[in-house]
Design an enzyme around this catalytic site. Structure first.
Site, PDB file in Angstrom:
ATOM      1  N   ASP A   1      37.123 -23.089 -19.613  1.00 15.71           N
ATOM      2  CA  ASP A   1      36.063 -22.844 -20.608  1.00 15.71           C
ATOM      3  C   ASP A   1      36.539 -23.167 -22.026  1.00 15.71           C
ATOM      4  O   ASP A   1      35.841 -23.831 -22.795  1.00 15.71           O
ATOM      5  CB  ASP A   1      35.625 -21.372 -20.585  1.00 15.71           C
ATOM      6  CG  ASP A   1      34.637 -21.078 -19.463  1.00 15.71           C
ATOM      7  OD1 ASP A   1      33.953 -22.015 -19.010  1.00 15.71           O
ATOM      8  OD2 ASP A   1      34.550 -19.902 -19.049  1.00 15.71           O
TER       9      ASP A   1
ATOM     10  N   LYS B   1      34.779 -13.305 -13.265  1.00 17.22           N
ATOM     11  CA  LYS B   1      35.844 -14.092 -13.909  1.00 17.22           C
ATOM     12  C   LYS B   1      37.141 -13.300 -14.133  1.00 17.22           C
ATOM     13  O   LYS B   1      38.219 -13.879 -14.134  1.00 17.22           O
ATOM     14  CB  LYS B   1      35.353 -14.642 -15.256  1.00 17.22           C
ATOM     15  CG  LYS B   1      34.425 -15.827 -15.115  1.00 17.22           C
ATOM     16  CD  LYS B   1      34.106 -16.422 -16.483  1.00 17.22           C
ATOM     17  CE  LYS B   1      33.126 -17.561 -16.345  1.00 17.22           C
ATOM     18  NZ  LYS B   1      32.844 -18.228 -17.616  1.00 17.22           N
TER      19      LYS B   1
ATOM     20  N   SER C   1      25.730 -26.125 -12.201  1.00 14.89           N
ATOM     21  CA  SER C   1      27.015 -26.713 -11.797  1.00 14.89           C
ATOM     22  C   SER C   1      26.919 -27.581 -10.538  1.00 14.89           C
ATOM     23  O   SER C   1      27.586 -28.615 -10.449  1.00 14.89           O
ATOM     24  CB  SER C   1      28.054 -25.607 -11.593  1.00 14.89           C
ATOM     25  OG  SER C   1      28.313 -24.998 -12.825  1.00 14.89           O
TER      26      SER C   1
HETATM   27  P1  NAP Z   1      29.959 -11.522 -21.745  1.00 18.98           P
HETATM   28  O1  NAP Z   1      31.376 -11.458 -21.338  1.00 18.98           O
HETATM   29  O2  NAP Z   1      28.955 -10.632 -21.075  1.00 18.98           O
HETATM   30  O3  NAP Z   1      29.907 -11.230 -23.344  1.00 18.98           O
HETATM   31  C1  NAP Z   1      28.684 -11.162 -24.016  1.00 18.98           C
HETATM   32  C2  NAP Z   1      28.931 -11.101 -25.510  1.00 18.98           C
HETATM   33  O4  NAP Z   1      27.670 -11.186 -26.169  1.00 18.98           O
HETATM   34  C3  NAP Z   1      29.557  -9.774 -25.981  1.00 18.98           C
HETATM   35  O5  NAP Z   1      30.349 -10.026 -27.103  1.00 18.98           O
HETATM   36  C4  NAP Z   1      28.321  -8.945 -26.365  1.00 18.98           C
HETATM   37  O6  NAP Z   1      28.582  -7.972 -27.345  1.00 18.98           O
HETATM   38  C5  NAP Z   1      27.449 -10.007 -26.962  1.00 18.98           C
HETATM   39  N1  NAP Z   1      26.035  -9.651 -26.887  1.00 18.98           N
HETATM   40  C6  NAP Z   1      25.276  -9.535 -25.764  1.00 18.98           C
HETATM   41  N2  NAP Z   1      24.011  -9.192 -26.095  1.00 18.98           N
HETATM   42  C7  NAP Z   1      23.986  -9.090 -27.446  1.00 18.98           C
HETATM   43  C8  NAP Z   1      22.973  -8.770 -28.384  1.00 18.98           C
HETATM   44  N3  NAP Z   1      21.733  -8.480 -27.994  1.00 18.98           N
HETATM   45  N4  NAP Z   1      23.292  -8.760 -29.701  1.00 18.98           N
HETATM   46  C9  NAP Z   1      24.540  -9.052 -30.125  1.00 18.98           C
HETATM   47  N5  NAP Z   1      25.550  -9.358 -29.276  1.00 18.98           N
HETATM   48  C10 NAP Z   1      25.272  -9.387 -27.950  1.00 18.98           C
HETATM   49  O7  NAP Z   1      29.381 -13.000 -21.600  1.00 18.98           O
HETATM   50  P2  NAP Z   1      30.179 -14.372 -21.744  1.00 18.98           P
HETATM   51  O8  NAP Z   1      30.698 -14.784 -20.419  1.00 18.98           O
HETATM   52  O9  NAP Z   1      31.117 -14.259 -22.882  1.00 18.98           O
HETATM   53  O10 NAP Z   1      28.991 -15.375 -22.098  1.00 18.98           O
HETATM   54  C11 NAP Z   1      28.331 -15.300 -23.365  1.00 18.98           C
HETATM   55  C12 NAP Z   1      27.429 -16.514 -23.496  1.00 18.98           C
HETATM   56  O11 NAP Z   1      28.236 -17.681 -23.615  1.00 18.98           O
HETATM   57  C13 NAP Z   1      26.567 -16.777 -22.250  1.00 18.98           C
HETATM   58  O12 NAP Z   1      25.337 -16.135 -22.378  1.00 18.98           O
HETATM   59  C14 NAP Z   1      26.419 -18.285 -22.226  1.00 18.98           C
HETATM   60  O13 NAP Z   1      25.216 -18.636 -22.870  1.00 18.98           O
HETATM   61  C15 NAP Z   1      27.578 -18.778 -23.039  1.00 18.98           C
HETATM   62  N6  NAP Z   1      28.541 -19.545 -22.207  1.00 18.98           N
HETATM   63  C16 NAP Z   1      28.421 -20.894 -22.218  1.00 18.98           C
HETATM   64  C17 NAP Z   1      29.284 -21.668 -21.477  1.00 18.98           C
HETATM   65  C18 NAP Z   1      29.146 -23.161 -21.536  1.00 18.98           C
HETATM   66  O14 NAP Z   1      29.808 -23.855 -20.753  1.00 18.98           O
HETATM   67  N7  NAP Z   1      28.344 -23.692 -22.431  1.00 18.98           N
HETATM   68  C19 NAP Z   1      30.287 -21.080 -20.698  1.00 18.98           C
HETATM   69  C20 NAP Z   1      30.387 -19.681 -20.701  1.00 18.98           C
HETATM   70  C21 NAP Z   1      29.494 -18.921 -21.450  1.00 18.98           C
HETATM   71  P3  NAP Z   1      29.038  -6.471 -26.964  1.00 18.98           P
HETATM   72  O15 NAP Z   1      30.537  -6.546 -26.784  1.00 18.98           O
HETATM   73  O16 NAP Z   1      28.623  -5.654 -28.122  1.00 18.98           O
HETATM   74  O17 NAP Z   1      28.320  -6.103 -25.683  1.00 18.98           O
END
Ligand code: NAP
Length: 284
Positions: free
Chosen positions: A102, A66, A16
């Site tokens: 987002d 967040k 960022s």
């Molecule tokens: P988060 O709140 O920690 O949520 C993670 C999600 O991924 C949960 O649904 C979790 O499932 C699932 N998960 C984690 N490890 C897993 C595995 N080994 N197998 C299956 N499911 C798994 O994280 P978040 O903030 O939503 O972010 C998730 C991803 O989105 C980030 O890693 C990032 O790459 C991406 N992201 C991208 C942007 C962008 O601007 N491009 C912005 C934000 C996020 P459970 O509920 O079962 O734990």
């Protein structure tokens, strides 16, 4: 010089600062973006002591703050309240407003690539913060939204939360993230979105979906942006599907934050190119 922060823990690997500082410089604005590594127990004090002064215009908020940041702000914009998370703060004369860009960033990237999403059948994998933001926006527009998550109960509570919000026009259903559930839904789907970290560096051999389930009728959007081409996107391309990298969402959510802070149209193309260049350099 006014400052904007990224508040997270850790924040060192974030793109960022690079993206926003390039944009501030391009437009000759007197702003500087700085990374602030803030431990969870220090978040309240940081917000009270460091965010309300005139020198600070605002901040981005990232993992793990967040949701918890909301308790330290004066107001949450309805979109952020509906999502239940804030990724952008604007300091209006000592009054802290929370926003979430987002979902907006993801929708812009999706609509730019897919076109009009009305009538679309979408599968969203994940039920964390990113899925919540994207799910809220999708549920206003698309025909069917299936949310699949490793922990099925989290998909269920996300779905009931989305259904309870005004403006939810889609048929939204939860399911566990299994091959069978993916298979039966993917046949009919127009869009597949990965909102889990599966496939992210260093675990680049992982993918949430078996390659034989992908088909040419799909647009596959991976919110993971490092690497730019995840295993999921590579296999989607091989299956003849259209693909969309998370770097677009990153640039567009950043551009929306930039516009909230500066009131000036963000140089989105430049922001996207800066991210792509940095990620390509990382691979060498
Ligand atoms: P988060 O709140 O920690 O949520 C993670 C999600 O991924 C949960 O649904 C979790 O499932 C699932 N998960 C984690 N490890 C897993 C595995 N080994 N197998 C299956 N499911 C798994 O994280 P978040 O903030 O939503 O972010 C998730 C991803 O989105 C980030 O890693 C990032 O790459 C991406 N992201 C991208 C942007 C962008 O601007 N491009 C912005 C934000 C996020 P459970 O509920 O079962 O734990």
């Amino acid at each position: 010089m006014r400052r904007c922060y990224l508040i997270g823990y850790p924040v060192e690997h974030s793109m960022s600062a690079l993206m926003h500082n390039a944009a501030f410089e391009e437009l000759g604005l007197g702003y500087l973006y700085e990374l602030k590594s803030v431990r969870p127990e220090a978040l309240g004090r940081f917000t009270a002591d460091e965010m309300r002064g005139e020198a600070v215009r605002g901040a981005n908020v990232t993992i793990p703050h967040k949701v918890s940041i909301m308790g330290h702000l004066d107001e949450a914009y309805p979109e952020a309240a509906a999502i239940g998370a804030v990724n952008t703060i604007v300091n209006e004369g000592g009054w802290l407003k929370g926003y979430n860009t987002d979902g907006r960033g993801a929708m812009r990237a999706l609509e730019e690539t897919y076109g009009d999403l009305r009538g679309a059948k979408v599968i969203l994998v994940g039920a964390g913060g990113a899925a919540r933001a994207i799910g809220r926006h999708l549920s206003i527009v698309v025909d069917e939204l299936s949310i699949l998550n490793r922990t099925a109960s989290r998909a269920e509570s996300l779905v009931s939360g989305l259904k309870s919000l005004s403006g939810c026009n889609s048929t939204v259903t939860p399911a566990a993230l299994t091959r069978e559930n993916l298979k039966s839904r993917l046949v009919e789907a127009d869009v597949l979105i990965n909102a889990t970290p599966l496939g992210m560096t260093p675990d680049t051999d992982k993918s949430p979906v078996d390659s034989d389930l992908l088909h040419p009728g799909l647009l596959v959007f991976d919110t993971v942006y490092n690497p730019l081409k995840t295993r999921l996107l590579r296999e989607a391309e091989e299956a003849g599907a259209r693909t969309l990298t998370g770097a677009k969402m990153l640039a567009y959510q950043g551009a929306a934050s930039f516009e909230l802070w500066t009131g000036v149209r963000a140089p989105e193309e430049l922001m996207f190119e800066v991210v792509v260049d940095a990620l390509r350099r990382d691979r060498r």
